[in-house]
Write an enzyme that holds these catalytic residues in place. Sequence first.
Site, short mmCIF file in Angstrom:
data_model
loop_
_atom_site.label_atom_id
_atom_site.label_comp_id
_atom_site.label_asym_id
_atom_site.label_seq_id
_atom_site.Cartn_x
_atom_site.Cartn_y
_atom_site.Cartn_z
N GLY A 16 29.18 -3.90 -83.36
CA GLY A 16 29.35 -4.94 -82.51
C GLY A 16 28.51 -4.01 -81.49
N LYS A 22 31.64 3.17 -80.72
CA LYS A 22 31.51 3.40 -82.17
C LYS A 22 31.11 4.32 -82.26
CE LYS A 22 27.66 0.35 -82.53
NZ LYS A 22 27.61 -0.70 -80.90
N SER A 339 24.88 -22.19 -84.51
CA SER A 339 25.59 -23.05 -83.60
C SER A 339 24.85 -23.55 -82.74
CB SER A 339 25.84 -21.47 -83.35
OG SER A 339 25.77 -20.47 -82.60
N LYS A 382 32.19 -15.00 -78.96
CA LYS A 382 31.64 -15.64 -77.49
C LYS A 382 33.11 -16.44 -76.69
CE LYS A 382 28.64 -18.34 -81.67
NZ LYS A 382 28.58 -19.25 -82.12
#
Length: 466
Positions: A16, A22, A339, A382
């Site tokens: 992440g 984390k 993308s 996103k």
Amino acid sequence: RKLAPDTRGPILCFVGPPGVGKTSLGQSIARATGRNFIRMSLGGMHDEAELRGHRRTYIGAMPGRIVQEIRKAGTNNPVFMLDELDKVGNDFRGDPTSALLEVLDPAQNFSFQDHYLNVPFDLSRVMFIATANYMGTVPPALRDRMEVIELPGYTRLEKLRIAMKYLVPRQRKENGLKDFQAVWPQEAVQRIIDDYTREAGVRELERQIGTVCRRVAAMIVGGKARSRKINSRFIAEVLGPAKYESELALRTSMPGVVTGLAYTPNGGEIIFIEAAAYPGKGQLTLTGQIGDVMRESAMAALSYVKSIAGKLKIDLEDLAKQDIHVHVPAGGVPKDGPSAGVAMVTALASLLMHKPVRHDVAMTGEITLRGLVLPIGGVKEKVLAARRAGISAVILPARNRKDLVDIPEEISKEMKFHFARTISDVLDIAMDGEAVKHTGKGGKAGKTGKAGKGGSARKKAKASSF
């Protein structure tokens, strides 16, 4: 573990952006299981001997870091966190990731061989947890040995709750303030989240809260105040004018400008793709530190737009007399990924049709020369980036509908999702049906939907023609 005490647990890997917790999660696991916690950073490690140790024939030989840390912990079953797994390097001194293949494999690490000890050491009882910002640089063989758990960015509501419960009390304590001396209403924290931070985690948010707390502490020590209630005016006085504001309507109010979505190691981000045409010889220019994958997407996008020029009422003879320049702003930041094809096609079509794209829509997806929209990854990151930027609608590939289960419920209620199978669906949604008028067809636009409870799509909405 109760049913099979001797079982070997999976090797976890938390992935992440920075600041999402984390390492804190690893510490919480150690507390919950009653184990000692060891943390070792792998960032910048080049020498394999740092993990495996040196042979005793060398001057200054010593055991490897793994054995050293376990010895310091005084137990052979700690929670061992390997931080920054994606930042390990390799050179002539060896490849540390190859040494990690043995350490992080439950089938091998019961007989880990440290060069200094020169006897097998049992690591099977150690609970290894790795962390990384991005899995792209982790070798496939190493990735295959771990169970990857993704920790994407936080929503505005989650950031607010984390700040009120943990960050504000911690900054008060670090700056020697009592609760009544620095009163933080939720509105003040929300103001910092919206106007002074644009991140996936909460690290910058805590820094800004700490800055305000230090100003309050200085006022109290200087005798200027006994306590202070934090409000918008005081925040602006301490932190200055707002650092972030919505510029979507300004940037996308003219043809050829499209808002795309990208995934980075720091979380999701919005990117603007701009296209301009001028007299020339039909050449395509790409700028903005675009990588090879995005270059190919731009070339495929132009080829596809030319192939459907008749449907879009674009004159190919005029197009052959023009050069096209595609630019992705923030040129100092390298950009690449698979993308951006959908946004590239939309920018070129908008430019050549002289029709602006809706400023409240962002899009992501890859294309083929047949005009199909291919699925992408990082949907949650996103979508969170789009929400942080004030976007209310997102165009996603139809095959990414299943990923709506990952979208938090408060985000799914605020945003509208359009699903596109082909480029014509994307153009119809992005230009409010102007592409349909140009093609002379009443073609279907992508289906829309919202993620409901549990994040799943509530109902399949009927296809809407734009």
